[in-house]
Design a protein around this motif. Structure first.
Motif, short mmCIF file in Angstrom:
data_model
loop_
_atom_site.label_atom_id
_atom_site.label_comp_id
_atom_site.label_asym_id
_atom_site.label_seq_id
_atom_site.Cartn_x
_atom_site.Cartn_y
_atom_site.Cartn_z
N HIS A 1 -1.64 -13.36 -3.84
CA HIS A 1 -0.51 -12.96 -4.66
C HIS A 1 -0.19 -14.10 -5.61
CE1 HIS A 1 0.29 -10.05 -1.35
NE2 HIS A 1 0.50 -9.29 -2.40
N SER B 1 -3.13 -4.17 -8.08
CA SER B 1 -4.12 -4.93 -7.34
C SER B 1 -5.43 -4.87 -8.08
CB SER B 1 -4.34 -4.35 -5.95
OG SER B 1 -3.20 -3.75 -5.45
N ILE C 1 -6.26 -11.38 0.33
CA ILE C 1 -5.31 -10.99 -0.70
C ILE C 1 -4.65 -12.23 -1.29
CG2 ILE C 1 -3.42 -9.42 -1.23
CD1 ILE C 1 -5.41 -7.88 0.26
N ASN D 1 -7.50 -8.71 -4.68
CA ASN D 1 -8.06 -8.39 -3.36
C ASN D 1 -9.54 -8.72 -3.40
OD1 ASN D 1 -5.62 -7.09 -3.66
ND2 ASN D 1 -6.21 -5.33 -2.46
N GLY E 1 -5.08 -12.14 4.89
CA GLY E 1 -6.22 -11.27 5.09
C GLY E 1 -5.76 -9.91 5.56
N ARG F 1 -2.01 -9.19 -8.16
CA ARG F 1 -2.58 -9.30 -6.82
C ARG F 1 -4.08 -9.21 -6.92
NH1 ARG F 1 -0.75 -4.70 -4.55
NH2 ARG F 1 1.22 -5.63 -4.06
#
Ligand code: SF4
Lengths: 173, 190, 396
Positions: free
Chosen positions: B89, B42, B87, B102, B73, B100
């Motif tokens: 992806h 992430s 988030i 964030n 979210g 990912r």
């Protein structure tokens, strides 16, 4: 002219129904109306969630609902029963009620599945906890989902209920 | 009409940490942190340049993230500051790698730029995120509630929203209950 | 003449379709803007089946969340279960035994077949072919009977478990499955003869709902809906899970990007699934069906009934949930409809802090507004059918 029933060959086939061979039947209007009504229940095709798949399976070849005279109709105006098959959400509730309101009298409601009976496993913000909160339900069919046999049993119960009705053909309002 | 072939076209899979490095190189001020867990990486970023970062990931031929798998979210009420994260992806169908993103969104200013210009499919995901968390997407063509009715109050997936819903019933359903009560006297009683 | 034109102004008509409509596969509502018979704009409205599964999942432990996934895509409940347990296993960091993996592959493919059969049945029924519906349900019942044999339920199965499967399959089941795999390939041509070259079917599917490969990826389509446009994207191949890296199969793709090609893709997938089933039957290894990781998986039922320690252990696991490493994970699996992704945020307790479900139907429903424009009203039905949506999954 009064017929003396003791002299002619009237046969009582069941309580309240007599038959004079070959083709004279004496019975009450209640019985005729109820019999014809219960042998052709037409539910609306109204699948809401998972239970609808089992409802479809019940209508398809293997379980064959047609032999009970149960034939699914596309429009509420042509049907006399609604099977609430699935979770009723709050967003959907007005629509369900609208569909029910469109069905002409006499009309019946079968709540199929735990969700329709009581909310089932979904105790959340958007699910209605049982469709009996806003609809007059006649038969509750439990199960998650109920097997087609269970639904069939529920429909037979509904038929039993219809068989016992009195004077639902008059201007009863 | 059907061509059946084995999946054997060449592709260049990149290590997710290397991808994170590339993002860091390109946007050094935006990347807050890089977290790796079970081979997934992430990249925690600030929200201001989200569209630029996404455009870079989408257009760069080596990265080529053409498929946005998911956008959602998360509400970290009382756990993290800022409160929300959006988030992303991303996946590359051609190169088969994934990353990912964030993006941090604060409670006082729950707004972030929309990426609908890059991926058309993100439209509904953003609407859902708005519906569930109340995060507004600037530049979204049609930002309305999607799953819940238009006049629903509150944002259900926030942690301070009760699971069983608030005391006050949604007006639409209250109306139905009212109506059902009114019509009950017309029901057949046998 | 001028005067007449002024009086007879034309404008677009708004038509509401659903939520109660026999051809919307549930409770989808569309508002069509039509100009004569041609569609100018389509606005889908979803959410009529929003049950709050994501929110509910946050209040349940990882084990308790499993039954919720049956109710997502109720047409192929088994695949959803597998998607969930694969994701949770990745989060826990455990690996199920080989036999369990093969059994999961078997039930996953069975559920793929049953899903495609139901899809074909309803799609054909909507377009007007009643017989296909009855034929497909015949085979579907067969598969449901097989499911019943292994777990006792027809639809909402909840058979896979975190760390393996609930119980081992019986020899009786394997025998009937073998019979099924032998028989099923002879049934597929039966459906195909009915509609493959049917003139009405061709008229209503060829050239309808065309979407190019780039656009399809951009819209986030997955599964057979995407592969109909010629993109080789199958998670079973890209990031294999369960036993998919040990069996051979091909991924059929279409070339014309239309409804007919997507239909052909799915028919080929039926054959490929059958092929996978056969290989799994051949290769099915002996051994346990549950991983032996006491920290994360429940002890076997026999032990629980016999001794105290296991009972306490199970009690703690069920009530408190396992202790999970902190972190976030997104795991996607290939369900019959497309890519089903589970995204978990774990905060170290037994319950997921956030459970997000990336449902293929949700994305597919959004593409309707793109597919229908320019076609006739009747083609809306064909388009709803071809993207294969289930509203339970779409609304969650
Ligand atoms: S009772 Fe069970 S199967 Fe039926 S709609 Fe509810 S969750 Fe689905």
């Amino acid at each position: 002219m009064l017929i003396d029933t003791s002299t002619i060959g009237l046969v009582e086939v069941e309580e309240g129904t007599k038959v004079l061979p070959p083709n004279l039947i004496i019975t009450s209007i209640d019985k005729v109306v109820n019999w014809s009504r219960l042998s052709s229940i037409w539910p609306v095709t109204f699948g809401l969630a998972c239970c609808a798949i089992e409802m479809m399976a019940a209508g398809a070849a293997h379980y064959d609902f047609d032999r009970f005279g149960i034939i699914f109709r596309g429009s509420p105006r042509q049907s006399d029963c609604v099977i609430i098959a699935g979770t009723v959400t709050k967003k959907m509730a007005p629509v369900v009620r609208r569909v029910f309101d469109q069905i002409p009298e006499p009309r019946y409601v079968v709540a199929m599945g735990s969700c329709a009976c009581s909310g089932g496993i979904f105790r959340t913000y958007n699910t209605v906890q049982g469709c009996d909160t806003f609809l007059p339900v006649d038969v509750f069919v439990p199960g998650c989902p109920p097997r087609p046999e269970t639904l069939m049993e529920g429909m037979i119960l509904l038929q039993e209920k219809m068989r016992k009705e009195q004077a639902r053909w008059s201007m009863w309002r | 009409m059907i061509v059946e072939v084995n999946m054997k076209f060449p592709y260049m899979k990149m290590d997710p940490l290397a991808i994170a490095e590339r993002i860091k190189e390109k946007f050094p001020l935006e990347v807050v942190d890089v977290v790796s867990f079970r081979d997934q990486v992430s990249v925690i970023i600030k929200k201001e340049k989200i569209v630029e970062i996404c455009r870079f990931l989408h257009d760069d031929p080596v990265l080529d993230f053409d498929h946005l798998r998911d956008l959602c979210g998360v509400d970290y009420l009382g756990k993290k500051e800022p409160r929300f994260e959006v988030i992303y992806h991303l996946y590359s169908v051609r190169h088969r790698h994934m990353i990912r993103l964030n993006a941090q969104v604060s409670e006082s200013d729950p707004k972030i730029d929309s990426v609908t210009s890059l991926w058309a499919g993100v439209n509904w995901h953003e609407r859902e995120c708005f519906d569930m968390f109340g995060i507004k997407f600037k530049g979204h063509p049609d930002l309305r509630r999607i799953l819940l009715p238009e006049d629903w109050e509150g944002y259900p997936l926030r942690k301070d929203y009760p699971l069983k819903g608030p005391e006050k019933e949604w007006s639409g359903f209250a109306e139905v209950l009212e109506k059902a009560k009114k019509y009950r006297e017309f029901d057949w009683e046998g | 003449m001028e005067k007449v034109e002024k009086i007879l102004e034309t404008r677009e008509l708004n038509v509401n379709m659903g939520p109660q409509h026999p051809a919307t596969h549930g409770v989808l509502r569309l508002v069509l803007e039509i100009d004569g018979e041609t569609i100018v704009n389509v606005t889908p409205y979803v959410g009529y089946l929003h049950r709050g599964i994501e929110k509910l999942g946050e209040s349940l432990t990882y084990f308790q969340g499993l039954p919720l996934t049956d109710r997502l895509d109720y047409v192929s409940a088994m695949s959803n279960n597998i998607g969930y347990v694969v994701a949770v296993e990745r989060l826990f960091g455990i690996d199920p035994p080989e036999r369990a993996k093969f059994i999961r592959t078997i039930v996953g493919e069975l559920s793929r077949i049953s899903n495609h059969l139901l899809w074909l049945a309803t799609h054909a029924l909507d377009i007007g072919a009643m017989t296909v519906f009855l034929y497909c349900f015949r085979e579907r019942e067969w598969i449901l009977d097989l499911f019943e044999m292994i777990c006792g339920a027809r639809l909402t199965v909840t058979y896979p478990r975190v760390g393996g499967v609930r119980n081992d399959v019986s020899q009786e089941f394997l025998d009937s499955l073998y019979k099924f795999t032998e028989e099923f390939p002879t049934r597929i041509p039966e459906y195909e003869t009915l509609i493959d070259k049917n003139r009405i079917w061709l008229k209503r599917t060829v050239g309808i709902g065309v979407i190019s490969a780039e656009e399809a990826i951009n819209w986030g389509l997955t599964g057979p809906t995407l592969r109909g446009s010629g993109v080789q994207y199958d998670i079973r191949k890209h990031t294999p899970y369960d036993a998919y890296d040990k069996v051979e199969f091909e991924v059929p793709i279409g070339t014309n990007c239309d409804t007919y090609d997507r239909y052909r893709c799915r028919m080929h997938e039926l054959r490929q699934s059958n092929r996978i089933l056969k290989q799994c039957l051949e290769k099915l290894p002996p051994g346990p069906v549950m991983a032996d990781t006491p920290k994360f998986t429940l002890p076997p039922k026999d032990f629980i009934l016999k001794d105290m320690e296991h009972l306490i252990h199970q009690f703690i696991l069920i009530t408190k949930g396992p202790t999970v490493p902190e972190g976030e994970i997104y795991v996607a699996t290939e369900v019959p409809k497309g890519e089903l992704g589970f995204y978990f945020v774990s905060d170290g307790t037994g319950k997921p802090y956030r459970m997000r479900i990336r449902a293929p139907s949700f994305v597919h429903a959004s593409v309707l507004s793109r597919l229908c424009v320019g076609h006739l009203v009747a083609d809306v039905i064909a388009n709803i059918g071809t993207i294969d949506i289930v509203l339970g999954e779409c609304d969650r």
